[in-house]
Scaffold this active site. Structure first.
Site, PDB file in Angstrom:
ATOM      1  N   CYS A 174      -6.199  26.385  64.240  1.00 59.12           N
ATOM      2  CA  CYS A 174      -5.697  26.919  62.970  1.00 59.12           C
ATOM      3  C   CYS A 174      -5.897  25.951  61.803  1.00 59.12           C
ATOM      4  CB  CYS A 174      -4.216  27.244  63.124  1.00 59.12           C
ATOM      5  SG  CYS A 174      -3.438  27.761  61.597  1.00 59.12           S
ATOM      6  N   GLU A 233      -1.312  29.807  49.724  1.00 57.24           N
ATOM      7  CA  GLU A 233      -2.112  31.005  49.502  1.00 57.24           C
ATOM      8  C   GLU A 233      -1.439  32.270  49.991  1.00 57.24           C
ATOM      9  OE1 GLU A 233      -5.475  29.350  51.734  1.00 57.24           O
ATOM     10  OE2 GLU A 233      -5.348  31.120  53.015  1.00 57.24           O
ATOM     11  N   CYS A 284      -1.399  24.123  65.941  1.00 56.66           N
ATOM     12  CA  CYS A 284      -2.229  24.830  66.929  1.00 56.66           C
ATOM     13  C   CYS A 284      -3.683  24.393  66.758  1.00 56.66           C
ATOM     14  CB  CYS A 284      -2.107  26.331  66.766  1.00 56.66           C
ATOM     15  SG  CYS A 284      -0.417  26.887  66.957  1.00 56.66           S
ATOM     16  N   CYS A 288       0.072  39.263  52.871  1.00 60.15           N
ATOM     17  CA  CYS A 288       0.322  38.213  53.864  1.00 60.15           C
ATOM     18  C   CYS A 288       0.905  37.014  53.125  1.00 60.15           C
ATOM     19  CB  CYS A 288      -1.005  37.858  54.537  1.00 60.15           C
ATOM     20  SG  CYS A 288      -0.859  36.550  55.749  1.00 60.15           S
ATOM     21  N   CYS A 290       1.781  23.165  58.204  1.00 61.04           N
ATOM     22  CA  CYS A 290       2.516  23.605  59.393  1.00 61.04           C
ATOM     23  C   CYS A 290       2.546  22.486  60.431  1.00 61.04           C
ATOM     24  CB  CYS A 290       1.853  24.847  59.985  1.00 61.04           C
ATOM     25  SG  CYS A 290       2.753  25.520  61.388  1.00 61.04           S
ATOM     26  N   CYS A 314      -6.466  32.338  57.696  1.00 61.93           N
ATOM     27  CA  CYS A 314      -5.286  31.847  56.984  1.00 61.93           C
ATOM     28  C   CYS A 314      -5.373  30.345  56.790  1.00 61.93           C
ATOM     29  CB  CYS A 314      -4.030  32.177  57.778  1.00 61.93           C
ATOM     30  SG  CYS A 314      -3.530  33.864  57.555  1.00 61.93           S
TER      31      CYS A 314
HETATM   32  N1  SAH Z   1       2.871  30.428  62.439  1.00 61.52           N
HETATM   33  C1  SAH Z   1       2.923  31.801  62.764  1.00 61.52           C
HETATM   34  C2  SAH Z   1       2.458  32.699  61.639  1.00 61.52           C
HETATM   35  C3  SAH Z   1       1.266  32.238  60.877  1.00 61.52           C
HETATM   36  S1  SAH Z   1      -0.246  32.214  61.772  1.00 61.52           S
HETATM   37  C4  SAH Z   1       2.160  32.088  64.041  1.00 61.52           C
HETATM   38  O1  SAH Z   1       1.446  31.207  64.517  1.00 61.52           O
HETATM   39  O2  SAH Z   1       2.323  33.180  64.564  1.00 61.52           O
HETATM   40  C5  SAH Z   1      -0.578  33.945  61.847  1.00 61.52           C
HETATM   41  C6  SAH Z   1      -1.626  34.360  62.852  1.00 61.52           C
HETATM   42  O3  SAH Z   1      -2.927  33.896  62.454  1.00 61.52           O
HETATM   43  C7  SAH Z   1      -1.343  33.807  64.228  1.00 61.52           C
HETATM   44  O4  SAH Z   1      -1.406  34.778  65.243  1.00 61.52           O
HETATM   45  C8  SAH Z   1      -2.439  32.795  64.341  1.00 61.52           C
HETATM   46  O5  SAH Z   1      -2.690  32.554  65.670  1.00 61.52           O
HETATM   47  C9  SAH Z   1      -3.579  33.427  63.586  1.00 61.52           C
HETATM   48  N2  SAH Z   1      -4.665  32.475  63.271  1.00 61.52           N
HETATM   49  C10 SAH Z   1      -4.550  31.192  62.906  1.00 61.52           C
HETATM   50  N3  SAH Z   1      -5.779  30.601  62.792  1.00 61.52           N
HETATM   51  C11 SAH Z   1      -6.686  31.570  63.100  1.00 61.52           C
HETATM   52  C12 SAH Z   1      -8.105  31.587  63.176  1.00 61.52           C
HETATM   53  N4  SAH Z   1      -8.822  30.515  62.904  1.00 61.52           N
HETATM   54  N5  SAH Z   1      -8.710  32.746  63.536  1.00 61.52           N
HETATM   55  C13 SAH Z   1      -7.974  33.853  63.794  1.00 61.52           C
HETATM   56  N6  SAH Z   1      -6.631  33.897  63.730  1.00 61.52           N
HETATM   57  C14 SAH Z   1      -5.979  32.763  63.399  1.00 61.52           C
HETATM   58 FE1  SF4 Z   2       1.208  26.918  62.420  1.00 56.77          FE
HETATM   59 FE2  SF4 Z   2      -1.254  27.898  62.413  1.00 56.77          FE
HETATM   60 FE3  SF4 Z   2       0.009  27.515  64.722  1.00 56.77          FE
HETATM   61 FE4  SF4 Z   2       0.805  29.498  63.087  1.00 56.77          FE
HETATM   62  S1  SF4 Z   2      -1.158  29.343  64.112  1.00 56.77           S
HETATM   63  S2  SF4 Z   2       2.093  27.985  64.157  1.00 56.77           S
HETATM   64  S3  SF4 Z   2       0.406  28.539  61.084  1.00 56.77           S
HETATM   65  S4  SF4 Z   2      -0.600  25.892  63.260  1.00 56.77           S
END
Ligand code: SAH
Ligand code: SF4
Length: 356
Positions: free
Chosen positions: A119, A92, A116, A105, A112, A341
């Site tokens: 996420c 996406e 995390c 974006c 991934c 995201c």
């Molecule tokens: N992998 C990279 C870039 C993609 S994630 C990273 O982790 O930085 C981009 C941003 O979206 C990150 O700061 C991540 O912490 C945030 N993000 C992911 N899931 C989220 C959620 N459920 N609510 C708010 N921000 C979120």
């Molecule tokens: Fe991967 Fe989501 Fe963690 Fe970014 S925030 S590194 S996309 S698992």
């Protein structure tokens, strides 16, 4: 052999490729003009190229490796695009409208591996890296969508914050940056582009050495190792003792500001105590730091987390401000359309599985 996307090549790579295939160097400029300025959809439209050149390009490259699947439009102008790749995988891309322009974006991987705990993208482990062309084509698809509206609108900003960890697909992400930044192509200013990483420290050193003017954002989310490991398991491999020296190296080498992203999770990392620890962590680099406080976007599968209360967000913000840390609270976009995201994609995959 599977054909590559023509958008995978930087300008120099295309020039080299054309010469290797018996074509004149100057053709590269013509091809890029068709691709990025006139934004045609087929090689046959490139009428100032000779037949032989068009043929050799057609034999070796494709122009469309993304297929448009679903588009969701929000009341605030945000548009989410879901694309199908040639192998059937879904990714996406989000278009957001700001007072300063249009920002896109982009996604860098299918899923991934960093995983995390908050996420949606990390729920589905990495399937594969995206090719450079698949990342560039996300921008081209969105730009062509804007072109169709006929208002002379232009993608002016990019955030590499979609699905995936860009520094786990480092080379393709760097080539992507070179392509979109090149003045002979889309010419999107490096200072208008931000790459976000979960903190692959070794790659932060490499990125500092690239000598690009592209902005760096670091997903910090916690000011101490214990909490950060709980929220992001990558902190075991790259704890703060490894991460902060990489931050210092980047700051020293580039003299550019870093954005620290901090998702506020209710009763997990949003206490005054953590705000004070964060101030302590950044105290010697206040002038080159910006903290972006991100209200958590609830993800169905991660029901252990809630969004912080408004008051907790304000209190946290206040502690940072009073201690001279530049900071802001992220304004959300497209909350009515699966905003977080990776959410649209993970929902679609679930739907497809139910159908199967
Ligand atoms: N992998 C990279 C870039 C993609 S994630 C990273 O982790 O930085 C981009 C941003 O979206 C990150 O700061 C991540 O912490 C945030 N993000 C992911 N899931 C989220 C959620 N459920 N609510 C708010 N921000 C979120
Ligand atoms: Fe991967 Fe989501 Fe963690 Fe970014 S925030 S590194 S996309 S698992």
């Amino acid at each position: 052999m599977k054909k590559r996307s023509i958008y995978s090549l930087t300008f120099d790579q295309l020039k080299e490729w054309l010469v290797e295939h018996g074509q004149k160097k100057f053709r590269a400029k013509q091809v890029w003009n068709w691709l990025y300025k006139k934004r045609v959809n087929s090689f046959d439209e490139m009428y100032n190229l000779n037949k032989d050149c068009i043929l050799v390009l057609k034999e070796n490259f494709v122009m469309h490796s993304l297929q448009h699947e679903i588009k969701q439009e929000s009341q605030d102008g945000t548009i989410k695009f879901l694309f199908k790749l040639e192998d059937g995988n879904l990714i996406e891309t989000v278009l957001m409208k700001f007072s300063y322009g249009f920002s896109v974006c982009v996604t860098t991987q299918v899923g991934c591996n960093i995983g995390c705990s908050f996420c949606a993208s990390g729920l589905l482990t990495k399937n594969r890296d995206l090719a450079t062309g698949e990342i560039v084509e996300q921008i081209m698809n969105v730009q062509k969508h804007l072109d169709k509206r006929g208002n002379d609108e232009r993608v002016s900003h990019i955030v590499v914050m979609g699905i995936g960890e860009p520094f786990d697909n480092y080379d393709n992400t760097m080539d992507f940056l070179k392509v979109v930044n090149d003045q002979q192509g889309l010419s999107i200013g490096a200072r208008h582009i931000t790459v976000s990483t979960s903190g692959l420290a070794h790659r932060m050193y490499d990125f500092a050495d690239e000598n690009m003017q592209v902005n760096l954002a670091l997903s910090l989310h916690a000011p101490n190792n214990e909490l950060r490991t709980k929220i992001m398991k990558i902190n075991k491999a790259f704890p703060l003792e490894k991460l902060m020296p990489a931050v210092d190296y980047y700051l020293e080498k580039t003299n550019r500001r870093i954005t620290f992203e901090y998702i506020l999770l209710k009763d997990v990392n949003d206490h005054k105590e953590e705000a004070i620890q964060l101030v302590e962590l950044l105290k010697d680099k206040k002038h080159l730091s910006y903290v972006n406080l991100i209200p958590y976007n609830p993800v169905d599968e991660h029901n252990q987390y809630d969004r912080s209360e408004k008051q907790a967000i304000l209190d946290f913000y206040q502690v940072l401000l009073e201690n001279g840390i530049n900071c802001g609270v992220r304004v959300e976009h497209g909350t009515d359309i699966d905003a977080a995201c990776g959410q649209l994609r993970s929902k679609q995959i679930k739907k497809d599985k139910q159908k199967a």
